[in-house]
Scaffold this motif. Structure first.
Motif, PDB file in Angstrom:
ATOM      1  N   LYS A 183       0.830  -1.198   0.000  1.00 36.31           N
ATOM      2  CA  LYS A 183       0.000   0.000   0.000  1.00 36.31           C
ATOM      3  C   LYS A 183       0.871   1.258   0.000  1.00 36.31           C
ATOM      4  O   LYS A 183       0.605   2.219  -0.717  1.00 36.31           O
ATOM      5  N   LEU A 187       0.648   3.898  -3.241  1.00 27.90           N
ATOM      6  CA  LEU A 187       0.100   5.237  -3.030  1.00 27.90           C
ATOM      7  C   LEU A 187       1.191   6.292  -3.095  1.00 27.90           C
ATOM      8  O   LEU A 187       0.988   7.376  -3.629  1.00 27.90           O
ATOM      9  N   MET A 240      -0.199  14.321  -0.350  1.00 29.35           N
ATOM     10  CA  MET A 240      -0.098  12.863  -0.282  1.00 29.35           C
ATOM     11  C   MET A 240       1.162  12.460   0.455  1.00 29.35           C
ATOM     12  O   MET A 240       1.166  11.568   1.291  1.00 29.35           O
ATOM     13  N   VAL A 247      -5.995  12.069   1.490  1.00 29.90           N
ATOM     14  CA  VAL A 247      -5.087  11.135   0.801  1.00 29.90           C
ATOM     15  C   VAL A 247      -4.039  10.631   1.787  1.00 29.90           C
ATOM     16  O   VAL A 247      -2.851  10.623   1.511  1.00 29.90           O
ATOM     17  N   PHE A 249      -4.210   7.572   3.375  1.00 31.97           N
ATOM     18  CA  PHE A 249      -4.393   6.136   3.642  1.00 31.97           C
ATOM     19  C   PHE A 249      -3.100   5.381   3.888  1.00 31.97           C
ATOM     20  O   PHE A 249      -3.058   4.467   4.690  1.00 31.97           O
ATOM     21  N   TRP A 250      -2.076   5.744   3.130  1.00 35.39           N
ATOM     22  CA  TRP A 250      -0.880   4.906   3.159  1.00 35.39           C
ATOM     23  C   TRP A 250      -0.230   4.872   4.532  1.00 35.39           C
ATOM     24  O   TRP A 250       0.370   3.876   4.914  1.00 35.39           O
ATOM     25  N   PRO A 252      -1.508   5.077   7.899  1.00 42.10           N
ATOM     26  CA  PRO A 252      -2.002   4.098   8.884  1.00 42.10           C
ATOM     27  C   PRO A 252      -1.902   2.665   8.373  1.00 42.10           C
ATOM     28  O   PRO A 252      -1.874   1.731   9.171  1.00 42.10           O
ATOM     29  N   ALA A 253      -1.843   2.503   7.049  1.00 40.60           N
ATOM     30  CA  ALA A 253      -1.773   1.149   6.516  1.00 40.60           C
ATOM     31  C   ALA A 253      -0.399   0.534   6.681  1.00 40.60           C
ATOM     32  O   ALA A 253      -0.255  -0.680   6.640  1.00 40.60           O
ATOM     33  N   PHE A 324      -1.798   7.413  13.722  1.00 36.14           N
ATOM     34  CA  PHE A 324      -2.856   8.399  13.495  1.00 36.14           C
ATOM     35  C   PHE A 324      -2.504   9.743  14.130  1.00 36.14           C
ATOM     36  O   PHE A 324      -2.885  10.792  13.616  1.00 36.14           O
TER      37      PHE A 324
ATOM     38  N   ALA B 563     -13.027   5.854   6.929  1.00 36.13           N
ATOM     39  CA  ALA B 563     -11.894   6.570   6.350  1.00 36.13           C
ATOM     40  C   ALA B 563     -10.717   5.649   6.063  1.00 36.13           C
ATOM     41  O   ALA B 563      -9.852   5.982   5.258  1.00 36.13           O
ATOM     42  N   GLN B 564     -10.649   4.520   6.715  1.00 41.54           N
ATOM     43  CA  GLN B 564      -9.464   3.668   6.575  1.00 41.54           C
ATOM     44  C   GLN B 564      -9.920   2.215   6.462  1.00 41.54           C
ATOM     45  O   GLN B 564      -9.696   1.402   7.353  1.00 41.54           O
ATOM     46  N   LEU B 568      -6.709  -1.645  -0.679  1.00 36.58           N
ATOM     47  CA  LEU B 568      -5.890  -0.827  -1.564  1.00 36.58           C
ATOM     48  C   LEU B 568      -6.699  -0.279  -2.734  1.00 36.58           C
ATOM     49  O   LEU B 568      -6.495   0.852  -3.161  1.00 36.58           O
ATOM     50  N   TYR B 571      -8.454   2.806  -1.736  1.00 39.66           N
ATOM     51  CA  TYR B 571      -7.492   3.902  -1.588  1.00 39.66           C
ATOM     52  C   TYR B 571      -7.101   4.476  -2.950  1.00 39.66           C
ATOM     53  O   TYR B 571      -7.025   5.690  -3.140  1.00 39.66           O
ATOM     54  N   MET B 572      -6.841   3.571  -3.891  1.00 38.51           N
ATOM     55  CA  MET B 572      -6.399   4.026  -5.209  1.00 38.51           C
ATOM     56  C   MET B 572      -7.519   4.809  -5.899  1.00 38.51           C
ATOM     57  O   MET B 572      -7.271   5.853  -6.503  1.00 38.51           O
ATOM     58  N   VAL B 574      -9.990   6.515  -4.537  1.00 36.21           N
ATOM     59  CA  VAL B 574     -10.142   7.844  -3.925  1.00 36.21           C
ATOM     60  C   VAL B 574      -8.997   8.749  -4.360  1.00 36.21           C
ATOM     61  O   VAL B 574      -9.189   9.926  -4.689  1.00 36.21           O
ATOM     62  N   THR B 575      -7.788   8.177  -4.370  1.00 35.28           N
ATOM     63  CA  THR B 575      -6.635   8.988  -4.740  1.00 35.28           C
ATOM     64  C   THR B 575      -6.781   9.524  -6.171  1.00 35.28           C
ATOM     65  O   THR B 575      -6.557  10.708  -6.431  1.00 35.28           O
TER      66      THR B 575
END
Lengths: 523, 790
Positions: A183, A187, A240, A247, A249-250, A252-253, A324, B563-564, B568, B571-572, B574-575
């Protein structure tokens, strides 16, 4: 210019004919030093017993170089060195101003702490497969990004630090790590690609990549060129990188998956590179466009800080919660960028430096805490306070610093940001900062009460006695960062003064431009 | 700014030094360390006592130094009557508490740590009341919250302690943020950062449009700290702390920080309708609610805690009432309360410590066993009940002087005061009489008089309440009057004495006493009536706090799940949607769309053919039934683009594109076959449309903006320079090569590093296996010993 022989060319038309003064080499030294040290460490990859010593010595050297750089900038202001002695903007210029020097110095200290912490945190397999080379090359990328005066070159250093961070992230090859790394890589590659595309557009519009040159050309180009879209594109790319809402997400993942020293390093440094790039490109190069986008950035800032802290409150795993909290801090810095005033920018800059130190240290502390209590899960850990009192108090100090409570370093940037928001009547943004601080207090108080105060469950499996001993290197790594947050909480003057000067340097760019083009009349 | 005064700095630092040395001292001396440690606060007390003549003569002492000059923050103190009396209470009662702790926690394994926390708190509280600069006040304010958190949770093994500690941190933390916002607003509207300057700017403050906002924010800080309704619930819960903490923080000092703030604000903020409404309403409500809840309790500490809540309400009410004697009454009551309540808490601790319980229904007849404690308790009860010859009597008289006027509002507030005072009278005497008089009850432990360390504190405070009243002229001259003057912002003199004046206040006192006696006789039924009412209501702020916290956690779980989500592909999507918006929105909003380009009339047929091939490739990707065909079709489109590069004079770029395309097709095909994916695309139509929209929007955005950029005339001075000097200076005929290795060689250096790091990362991915023991090598590592290989 169709000369057939180079002897008949007037070199001074194209190059600096005088050799670069030795003192000016200082601006590239952090990068050169890290690349060299990284290369040496790579060559000695199989001598795992030497890796830590060489790495730590190299990082101490880096800190000394950074200190010299900061000292010189404080004394004499920004200065520039152009690679290959080509005249700017034709060669790649490295230009350091106070912002760059301040961030380089702070990142150097954080890296040193990580290098020391990593000595016992990273096993010999990790060392063999490149922990220290990755760390040094990451620092080459980080330092290069802070010091370069060229937009495309900034992109190159972004790539260097991205790939080094990827190497650190996968080190260990645990299943969870690979998932997080996938991920992270996807991203982040999108973000980096956007940065590259935007830079392509930038070159198409300006015909130059040198920041000082862009500053000179911008007023004229602004009349005709479609700059707003370009600036929005940069905003998204760097947002990002900084893990801003929506944008983010990456982060917390992936941040909870690698070794804790790596999480700490990432939590401290990587997102701040995005903030730095926003400061450098949006605030310094495109101030008018940034002002136009002020409200957009403010909304992103509020969203980022609230989403971050709510995410932290929801977690049962300390490492995820800290991830977070990193995001929440990004919102704080974005708030300063959204305000754009000298005081707001100074707040954002100081917050960034504070956050580099504190977030790294919190990951370290959470890592040690998880190890000595047998779990990172709040529901299963506990009892750290009676068994490791100093660790518990260090963690509490860092938590409170994160929440912006005195007497720790987090207080000052928070006060500066709230005040800056009130100064321009942005009540709601000031309110968002305060509410975030409040929710952060709940989050960290809850974590501390559960993981540190609460005794371990009676039926929990017994702890391995070997895990109860905290290695000296961990103590030093965590200790030096904790001391920094306490000292600068009690005596913030030097950092506040630097942040304010650095913010002024972003708004009044004449000395930056003059250091690249000495003859140029300031705008 | 006045000169730096070393002695004051030392006095401010002494508690922190004591906090450092306490653990070592306790390790060496055990509980007897109390005798040495008490010297620290005692020295502070003496130091501040030296200021008394000067301050009572009407001047204020200032000093300090520039702390953060860049942000206009000083470390400076401002010691007038208000600050000084507070400082004396903190250090004086602090000294007694240090003694008391030695007795109460004798033999406790963590006595040293406890002392450290107490001293940290003392230092913070001392700093709070003498702070002149706003930020310094805020720093110390938050420090008291943090140390209070540590002290309430001192017995950290118990769930109730932890919960109460966290609750106190959260409630007072909320107030701290409110205070900070309020101080910053005041800073903005007045431009001053010092309390000593603010008190003279009342007119400016009151006239500001932000007056109400600043007032509410500051009161938010004061009301949470001083446990005003509806923020009162944390204070009784804080009784989870060991008794010395209850006596010191949660009755005599910290909880009065809010009252201090209100009193400090009075000259600048007072004398407005808002001030004289908000304060009496909240204070009066707190007074009634607190005293009713106190009646209901049977635990001595909880009874005292709720009367502390009601007393704080009374102080706030009097400070805000705004009549001639009201502020003075608040001040006198504050002083009286610090003494009798501090004494009471320590006595409750003595009873608990000696008899083994503090449930009032299980106690009785202790007067012979604990005579000193009994005497001290009676003295405290007299003062609390407002009876002569104790200081509480003076404050009660002054309260009625202040309140009694012939208008409905005043009469109403007088009734409120009578009820509140009467109920507190009941609680005070219940504590002084019930455990000590009557038949001896068998208690869990056989009771003795508490040791010297433990009665010296309550005895001193009880005697203090008597002496202050008997020698009231001197006491007023040095203590009450300077403090009242500081609160009201102008010189005032307090004259009230033990000699009763026949008049309304005395009559109201008598009414209070009659009311109290009546309630006292029926206290058991009153208790059950209140308990029944509370059960009927079934909800309170304390429960609300739990609901708030668990609600926040639930809300955050829900938000985070959205939100999380952990996938993947989401996420992609939305990005890329964000990318599309970022490209299209500003182009439309800021009018940056390109003009439509003219059709290239001179386009050659082979150029058009290549573009056609690209489109065919694209169509094939979309139409392809299985993944492999799609990948290969993507290659067609890529090669067409490479051809276009070739046709338009960029052979280097073209070759690179050919290489990249070939490799991507090969790698993608390899990976896809290894991933065991389904052969074809199984997305539902809705998702296909959504994905297609995002993809087309991104593509359109990039294309449109590229058109817009190319419509700006290109500035070619960089390429002109490179072409001009590539051969003559850099000695390279191929300009692209020279750019890569010379003009922009540093970029290349970075890229080489990237390639190297990638290699190393791949190596570690291939070689390192999860769950391996440290030092173990992968079996495919050439250096691995052969016996490890299969």
């Amino acid at each position: 210019m169709a000369a057939t022989s180079s002897h008949s060319v007037d070199l001074s038309q194209a190059m600096n004919v005088d050799p670069t003064p030795l003192a000016d080499w200082l601006v590239v030294m952090p990068v050169v030093w890290c690349l060299l040290a990284g290369a040496i460490l790579l060559m000695l990859r199989k001598r795992t017993e030497l890796q830590a010593s060489i790495g730590i010595v190299a990082l101490v050297g880096l800190c000394l170089l950074d200190a010299a750089l900061l000292w010189r900038v404080l004394e004499e202001g920004p200065f520039t060195m152009v690679m290959g002695r080509w005249l700017p903007p034709f060669g790649i210029a490295f230009t350091v101003d106070l912002l760059g020097a301040f961030f380089t110095m702070t990142s150097g200290l954080v890296a040193l702490a990580a290098g020391i912490f990593g000595r016992d945190d990273v096993d010999s397999t990790g060392r063999r497969y490149g922990f220290y080379p990755f760390l040094l090359l990451l620092m080459a990328g980080v330092s290069g990004a802070f010091l370069t005066g060229d937009v495309f070159n900034l992109y190159v250093w972004f790539e260097v630090l991205l790939i080094s961070s990827f190497g650190l992230l996968v080190l260990g090859s645990e299943r969870e790590q690979i998932d997080g790394a996938t991920k992270y890589a996807f991203l982040n590659l999108v973000g980096t690609t956007l940065f590259l595309v935007a830079t392509g557009y930038l070159y198409g519009l300006f015909g130059t990549l040198n920041m000082a040159d862009i500053l000179i050309k911008a007023p004229e180009l602004r009349q005709t060129a479609p700059l707003m879209t370009l600036v929005c594109l940069y905003l998204l790319a760097f947002a990002m990188k900084a893990a801003a809402f929506p944008v983010n997400f990456w982060l917390p993942a992936s941040y909870h998956t690698p070794k804790l020293v790596v999480s700490g390093l990432f939590g401290g440094l990587l997102t701040k590179i995005g903030i730095y790039a926003l400061l450098r490109v949006l605030v310094m190069l495109f101030p008018i466009e940034r002002a136009e986008l002020g409200w957009v950035i403010a909304v992103l800032a509020a969203g980022t800080m609230l989403l971050g802290v709510l995410g932290a409150l929801a977690q049962n795993d300390t490492r995820r919660a800290v991830g977070f909290l990193v995001i929440s801090g990004i919102g704080m810095m974005l708030a300063g960028i959204a305000l754009g005033s000298p005081s707001g920018l100074a707040g954002a800059i100081l917050y960034a430096a504070h956050s580099m130190v504190v977030m790294t240290a919190i990951y370290f502390a959470a890592g040690i805490g998880g190890r000595v209590s047998g779990s990172f899960l709040l529901s299963r850990s506990g009892g750290i306070y009676p068994s490791h009192l100093v660790l518990a108090f260090a963690t509490l100090a860092l938590f409170l610093s994160m929440a912006g409570l005195p007497p720790f370093s987090g207080l000052w940037p928070k006060v500066m940001l709230v005040k800056a928001a009130l100064d321009v009547g942005e009540w709601w943004l000031a309110g968002a900062i305060l509410v975030t601080g409040f929710l952060t207090t709940i989050t960290v108080g809850r974590i501390w009460a559960l993981a540190y105060w609460k005794p371990r469950a009676a039926d929990a499996e017994p702890l391995d006695p070997a895990s109860q001993k905290v290695p000296m290197t961990s103590v030093i790594g965590l200790g030096m960062l904790t001391v920094l947050t306490v000292v600068f909480g009690l005596w913030p003057e030097p950092l506040i003064a630097i942040s304010q000067d650095a913010a002024r340097g972003l708004i009044d760019t004449s000395s930056f431009v003059l250091s690249v083009f000495p003859g140029e009349v300031p705008q | 700014m006045a000169a730096l005064d070393g002695m004051t700095i030392i006095a401010l630092g002494l508690p922190f030094i004591a906090a450092l040395v306490a653990p070592a001292l306790v390790r060496r001396l055990g509980h007897n360390a109390a005798w040495v440690l008490a010297l620290f606060p005692f020295f502070v007390f003496v130091r501040f006592l030296e200021f008394l003549p000067e301050v009572s003569a009407g001047s204020a002492i200032t000093g300090g130094f520039q702390w953060v000059p860049s942000y206009n923050v000083s470390f400076s103190w401002f010691i007038d009557g208000l600050s000084l009396i507070f400082a004396l209470l903190i250090s004086g009662i602090g000294t007694l508490i240090v003694f008391y702790t030695g007795g109460y926690l004798k033999g406790h394994a963590q006595l040293g740590r406890f002392y450290s926390f107490i001293f940290l708190f003392m230092g913070a509280m001392l700093g709070l009341v003498i702070s002149d600069s706003f930020l310094m006040l805020f720093v110390y304010w938050e420090l008291t919250s943090i140390t209070s958190f540590l002290l309430i949770g001192f017995d950290h093994g118990r769930e109730a302690s932890r919960r109460s500690a966290l609750q106190a941190l959260v409630v007072t933390g909320l107030g701290g943020l409110s205070l900070m916002a309020g101080l910053l607003v005041v800073w903005n509207i007045t431009g001053v950062t010092q309390l000593s300057l603010l008190v003279n700017l009342g007119d400016e403050v009151r006239a500001s449009p932000f007056y109400l906002m600043a007032l509410i924010l500051l009161l938010g800080g004061a009301f949470t700290k001083s446990a005003q309704f509806p923020f009162h619930f944390w204070l009784p819960n804080a009784m989870e702390a060991p008794t010395p903490v209850s006596a010191y923080l949660h009755s005599a000092t910290m909880v009065k920080a809010g009252v201090y703030l209100v009193m400090r604000m009075n000259p600048a903020f007072g004398d407005t309708v808002a001030w004289e409404t908000i304060l009496p309403v909240f204070g009066g409500t707190t007074l009634i609610v607190g005293s009713l809840l106190a009646i209901r309790q049977t635990d001595l500490k909880l009874m005292l805690a709720y009367t502390t809540v009601s007393s704080l309400g009374l102080m706030v009410m009097m400070t805000g009432f705004g009549s001639e004697h009201a502020a003075a009454a608040g001040v006198l009551y504050l002083i009286a309360h610090s003494m009798f309540k501090g004494a009471f808490f320590m006595l409750a601790g003595n009873i608990d410590h000696e008899a083994g319980t503090r449930d009032i229904t299980k106690l009785g007849g202790l007067r012979k066993l604990m005579p000193i404690s009994f005497l001290a308790a009676m003295a405290a009860a007299f003062s609390m009940g407002g009876l002569p010859p104790f200081f509480g009597f003076l404050s009660k008289e002054e309260i009625y002087y202040g309140l009694w006027h012939a208008d409905p509002w005043s009469i109403f507030m007088t009734v409120v005061a009578i009820v509140g005072n009467g109920l507190m009278f009941v609680v005070g005497f219940a504590i002084a009489i019930k455990p000590f008089l009557g038949r001896e009850v068998k208690t869990p432990k056989h009771a003795h008089e508490a040791p010297l360390l433990m009665w010296i504190g309550p005895a001193t405070l009880a005697t203090g309440g008597l002496l202050a009243a008997v020698f009231s002229p001197i006491f007023h001259q040095y203590v009450s009057s300077p403090m009242v003057s500081a609160v009201s912002g102008e010189a005032e003199e307090v004259t009230i004495s033990l000699v009763p004046h026949i008049g309304m206040p005395l009559l109201l006192s008598l009414v209070t006493i009659v009311f109290a006696v009546l309630v006292y006789l029926k206290v058991d039924s009153a208790r059950s009536a209140i308990a029944a009412t509370l059960t009927a209501i079934g909800w309170g702020p304390d429960k609300g706090f739990d609901q708030f916290v668990s609600g926040m956690v639930r809300l955050s779980r829900r938000v985070t799940k959205i939100a999380q989500p952990g996938q993947l592909d989401i996420y992609m999507t939305v990005t890329f949607a964000a990318v599309a918006v970022t490209l299209l929105a500003p182009m439309i909003i800021f009018d940056e769309l390109p003009a439509m380009p003219a059709w290239p009339a001179d386009a050659e047929i082979h150029e058009l053919a290549v573009i056609l091939i690209a489109f065919i490739g694209l169509g094939a990707v979309i139409a392809a039934k299985d993944r492999l065909t799609a990948i290969v079709s993507l290659g067609i489109q890529g090669f067409a683009v490479a051809l276009i590069f070739m046709l338009f004079g960029a052979p280097d770029l073209s070759f690179t594109q050919f290489m990249v395309e070939t490799l991507s097709v090969v790698i993608l095909a390899l990976v896809m076959t290894r991933l065991r994916l389904t052969l074809s695309d199984h997305r539902p139509t809705g998702q296909k449309i959504g994905d297609a929209t995002v993809a087309i929007a991104c593509g359109a955005g990039f294309m449109l903006y590229l058109l817009a950029v190319t419509e700006v005339p290109f500035r070619s001075y960089l390429s002109d320079f490179f072409i001009a000097y590539s051969k003559v200076i850099a000695h390279g005929a191929n300009v692209v090569n020279v750019i890569i290795v010379d003009f922009r060689g540093t970029d290349t250096l970075g890229e080489i590093a990237v390639v190297m790091v990638t290699g190393l990362a791949i190596l570690s991915l291939i070689r390192v296996r999860p769950g391996w023991k440290p030092g173990m090598l992968a079996e495919n590592d050439p250096d691995a010993p052969t016996e490890e290989k299969k």
